[in-house]
Design a protein around this motif. Structure first.
Motif, PDB file in Angstrom:
ATOM      1  N   PHE A   1       0.812  -1.215   0.000  1.00 50.33           N
ATOM      2  CA  PHE A   1       0.000   0.000   0.000  1.00 50.33           C
ATOM      3  C   PHE A   1       0.849   1.271   0.000  1.00 50.33           C
ATOM      4  N   ALA A   2       2.164   1.142   0.186  1.00 46.25           N
ATOM      5  CA  ALA A   2       3.064   2.297   0.161  1.00 46.25           C
ATOM      6  C   ALA A   2       3.738   2.481  -1.194  1.00 46.25           C
ATOM      7  N   THR A   3       3.414   1.646  -2.183  1.00 47.43           N
ATOM      8  CA  THR A   3       4.035   1.760  -3.505  1.00 47.43           C
ATOM      9  C   THR A   3       3.518   3.001  -4.236  1.00 47.43           C
ATOM     10  N   PRO A   4       4.276   3.487  -5.204  1.00 49.51           N
ATOM     11  CA  PRO A   4       3.808   4.648  -5.985  1.00 49.51           C
ATOM     12  C   PRO A   4       2.446   4.424  -6.629  1.00 49.51           C
ATOM     13  N   ALA A   5       2.154   3.190  -7.016  1.00 50.54           N
ATOM     14  CA  ALA A   5       0.865   2.921  -7.668  1.00 50.54           C
ATOM     15  C   ALA A   5      -0.318   3.270  -6.765  1.00 50.54           C
ATOM     16  N   MET A   6      -0.112   3.176  -5.448  1.00 47.74           N
ATOM     17  CA  MET A   6      -1.215   3.412  -4.510  1.00 47.74           C
ATOM     18  C   MET A   6      -1.330   4.873  -4.109  1.00 47.74           C
ATOM     19  N   ALA A   7      -0.387   5.700  -4.536  1.00 45.78           N
ATOM     20  CA  ALA A   7      -0.431   7.121  -4.176  1.00 45.78           C
ATOM     21  C   ALA A   7      -1.745   7.741  -4.648  1.00 45.78           C
ATOM     22  N   GLY A   8      -2.360   8.472  -3.773  1.00 47.74           N
ATOM     23  CA  GLY A   8      -3.636   9.100  -4.115  1.00 47.74           C
ATOM     24  C   GLY A   8      -4.847   8.265  -3.768  1.00 47.74           C
ATOM     25  N   TRP A   9      -4.634   6.996  -3.365  1.00 49.17           N
ATOM     26  CA  TRP A   9      -5.753   6.135  -3.008  1.00 49.17           C
ATOM     27  C   TRP A   9      -5.876   5.934  -1.491  1.00 49.17           C
ATOM     28  N   VAL A  10      -4.783   6.100  -0.760  1.00 43.91           N
ATOM     29  CA  VAL A  10      -4.754   5.819   0.676  1.00 43.91           C
ATOM     30  C   VAL A  10      -5.018   7.093   1.462  1.00 43.91           C
ATOM     31  N   ARG A  11      -6.109   7.067   2.243  1.00 41.66           N
ATOM     32  CA  ARG A  11      -6.362   8.203   3.140  1.00 41.66           C
ATOM     33  C   ARG A  11      -5.704   7.964   4.487  1.00 41.66           C
ATOM     34  N   GLU A  12      -5.974   6.789   5.103  1.00 46.40           N
ATOM     35  CA  GLU A  12      -5.328   6.435   6.369  1.00 46.40           C
ATOM     36  C   GLU A  12      -5.483   4.944   6.618  1.00 46.40           C
ATOM     37  N   GLU A  13      -4.599   4.396   7.421  1.00 44.60           N
ATOM     38  CA  GLU A  13      -4.701   3.006   7.832  1.00 44.60           C
ATOM     39  C   GLU A  13      -5.627   2.916   9.035  1.00 44.60           C
ATOM     40  N   LEU A  14      -6.715   2.174   8.880  1.00 43.00           N
ATOM     41  CA  LEU A  14      -7.704   2.039   9.955  1.00 43.00           C
ATOM     42  C   LEU A  14      -7.311   0.951  10.952  1.00 43.00           C
ATOM     43  N   ALA A  15      -6.784  -0.142  10.449  1.00 40.21           N
ATOM     44  CA  ALA A  15      -6.397  -1.267  11.304  1.00 40.21           C
ATOM     45  C   ALA A  15      -5.195  -1.955  10.659  1.00 40.21           C
ATOM     46  N   PRO A  16      -4.134  -2.160  11.428  1.00 44.69           N
ATOM     47  CA  PRO A  16      -3.988  -1.867  12.851  1.00 44.69           C
ATOM     48  C   PRO A  16      -3.784  -0.397  13.197  1.00 44.69           C
ATOM     49  N   GLY A  17      -3.570   0.478  12.220  1.00 50.34           N
ATOM     50  CA  GLY A  17      -3.412   1.901  12.482  1.00 50.34           C
ATOM     51  C   GLY A  17      -1.965   2.340  12.437  1.00 50.34           C
ATOM     52  N   ALA A  18      -1.769   3.605  12.075  1.00 49.24           N
ATOM     53  CA  ALA A  18      -0.412   4.120  11.880  1.00 49.24           C
ATOM     54  C   ALA A  18       0.423   4.078  13.148  1.00 49.24           C
ATOM     55  N   ASP A  19      -0.215   4.125  14.309  1.00 50.41           N
ATOM     56  CA  ASP A  19       0.535   4.121  15.571  1.00 50.41           C
ATOM     57  C   ASP A  19       0.984   2.726  15.986  1.00 50.41           C
ATOM     58  N   CYS A  20       0.519   1.718  15.286  1.00 47.68           N
ATOM     59  CA  CYS A  20       0.882   0.328  15.638  1.00 47.68           C
ATOM     60  C   CYS A  20       2.190  -0.013  14.924  1.00 47.68           C
ATOM     61  N   ARG A  21       3.280   0.113  15.630  1.00 50.02           N
ATOM     62  CA  ARG A  21       4.610  -0.112  15.074  1.00 50.02           C
ATOM     63  C   ARG A  21       5.370  -1.089  15.964  1.00 50.02           C
ATOM     64  N   GLY A  22       6.261  -1.807  15.362  1.00 50.12           N
ATOM     65  CA  GLY A  22       7.040  -2.785  16.110  1.00 50.12           C
ATOM     66  C   GLY A  22       6.330  -4.125  16.142  1.00 50.12           C
TER      67      GLY A  22
END
Length: 499
Positions: free
Chosen positions: A396-417
């Motif tokens: 979902f981070a590839t250039p092809a997806m640019a402009g389609w992603v508003r936000e990650e709902l699950a697990p969410g951007a704060d879920c790291r590690g």
């Protein structure tokens, strides 16, 4: 009640049982009875139209068995059981993959001699000559974007109608347009097409096996009365109901049976053990714009990927499509969006082993089902699941997806590690709807083996098992085609014994 008698009695008219009964009747002169607890699917559009698959488990043609809640993680999901002719093939999503040859190498190594890939693929070829299988290509910009994203991630396009490895391809489905090619549709309909030596008895509940002399199974107790088998009874009731029937009939772990006052006919500790599945989770993304739905099947494609580079075959399957997968994320409190897309992924060769056990001496009561996800001692299953989240995020981070992603709902951007991702997975993991392994096939020296490579129940005469429960290890893809293969091979084994 009238006592009916046949040469072969097959219990369960689902993925394996319907194939077995029809193929055996076609290939031999033996009289065959196929017993199904539910009604016929004929004329039932909610079954025949595969797009309505979500309706079956919640209606009168299905039931659900809740799981034993884990000490830590998601205990909300349940296992659906279909109660209609065609079984799981009358309620599934019709996805058709042949397993890779390496899966059957593992079966042979586990003691399933004669189940090598060369032998097994002949059964798949026979099935694929009879069942209509279509490649389904969705249309629109978003489908193109997903395939471009996979290519930018280094994955080639693959054709799932041929042996394949890592890559992304379009769905192969056992359907004709919107109508499913269930085992009932293909092998049992219309009733006028059935051979004279095959009798299909629907709405026939089986409660126990009937024994004769020398511990030989001679029939089954049913809601119609006793139905006798001159030669054999074959249990094809599925990975949950087949071990239940065995245990209520006195075949299983002696101590458990004695706990419920059941006479022990054969002490087989493996009955109900070794429950295999494909644990599933998802990454949900809110989209920047509305995503038109496909008329037939809304998921765009399937990506097979290696999380561990040295895996002999891809170890994760990722289904991608323009809809959110919220069955478990919503109850866990994760946000939604008006429109979005998802990566739904499963561990192809999960190593955790659960169990099914009796909860009551009453056959009408449900089992106790414990999938025991993430119980494998080396943590393999969780490593693959964490890798699945990371794989989806890379896509979902590839250039092809640019402009389609508003936000990650699950697990969410704060879920790291890895630990945080693992916590998300434990809280939202669900079944891939592929239970198997609870009557494991293997060598008699295996303490958990229940059937031998001829599918005969160890220590019991006149009884075989032919369904997903016999799997010694999990196959790496959606299991319905393999269940049909098991039924087809069982017919060949039984026909040989009748000759």
């Amino acid at each position: 009640m009238e006592t009916l008698e046949f040469d072969i009695v097959v219990v369960g008219g689902g993925g394996a049982g319907a194939v077995l009964a029809r193929t055996l009747a076609d290939q031999t002169s033996a009289s065959v009875a196929l017993l199904e607890i539910g009604p016929s699917d004929a004329g039932r559009e909610e079954v025949l139209d595969f797009r309505r698959y979500r309706e079956i488990p919640a209606g009168p043609l299905g039931t659900r068995i809740p799981i034993v809640p884990p000490e830590r993680g998601n205990g909300r999901f349940s296992y659906p059981i279909s109660r209609v002719l065609g079984g799981s093939t009358s309620q599934n999503t019709c996805i058709w993959f042949r397993p890779p040859a390496t899966d059957f190498d593992d079966w042979v190594a586990a003691g399933a001699s004669g189940w090598d890939a060369e032998t097994i693929f002949r059964h798949f070829e026979a099935l694929e000559a009879k069942i209509r299988i279509e490649t389904h290509a969705t249309h629109g910009d978003f489908r193109r974007v997903l395939f471009d994203a996979a290519e930018q991630s280094g994955f080639p396009r693959v054709d799932f109608s041929r042996p394949f490895d890592a890559g992304m391809g379009e769905y192969r489905m056992s359907k004709s347009g919107a109508h499913r090619q269930s085992t009932s549709v293909v092998f049992l309909q219309p009733p006028s097409s059935l051979p004279a030596n095959l009798t299909v008895l629907t709405e026939t509940a089986v409660t126990r096996l009937v024994f004769g002399a020398d511990n030989r199974v001679v029939g089954v107790e049913t809601s119609r009365g006793i139905i006798r088998a001159r030669r054999e009874v074959v249990l094809s009731a599925g990975a949950l109901e087949t071990p239940k029937l065995l245990m209520h009939s006195g075949i299983g772990e002696a101590a458990q049976l004695q706990q419920f006052g059941i006479e022990v006919r054969q002490d087989l500790p493996g009955v109900g053990r070794h429950l295999l599945d494909h644990p599933a989770a998802c990454v949900n993304i809110a989209a920047t714009r509305s995503l038109p739905e496909d008329d037939l099947w809304n998921y765009a494609g399937v990506l097979f990927e290696r999380v561990e580079p040295d895996a002999p075959w891809p170890d994760i399957e990722i289904q991608l499509g323009p809809e959110l997968f919220e069955q478990q994320t919503a109850p866990a409190g994760y946000p939604s969006a008006p429109f979005g897309f998802a990566a739904y992924f499963t561990v192809n060769r999960a190593k955790s082993e659960g169990s099914v056990r009796l909860a009551s001496p009453d056959p009408s009561q449900h089992l106790t089902v414990d999938p025991a996800y993430f119980s494998d001692p080396d943590g393999y299953d969780m490593r693959i699941m964490v890798g699945g989240v990371k794989a989806a995020r890379r896509l979902f981070a590839t250039p092809a997806m640019a402009g389609w992603v508003r936000e990650e709902l699950a697990p969410g951007a704060d879920c790291r590690g890895d630990e945080a991702i693992a916590d998300f997975i434990r809280e939202t993991v669900t079944t891939g709807y592929h239970p198997g392994g609870t009557c494991k096939m293997g060598d008699a020296s295996d303490p958990l083996a229940v059937v031998d490579p001829e599918l005969r129940v160890l220590g019991v005469q006149g009884l075989r098992v032919a369904d997903a429960s016999i799997m010694p290890t999990m196959v790496s893809v959606n299991i319905a085609p393999t269940c049909m293969m098991i039924g087809h091979r069982a017919a060949a084994l039984i026909a040989r014994s009748l000759a």
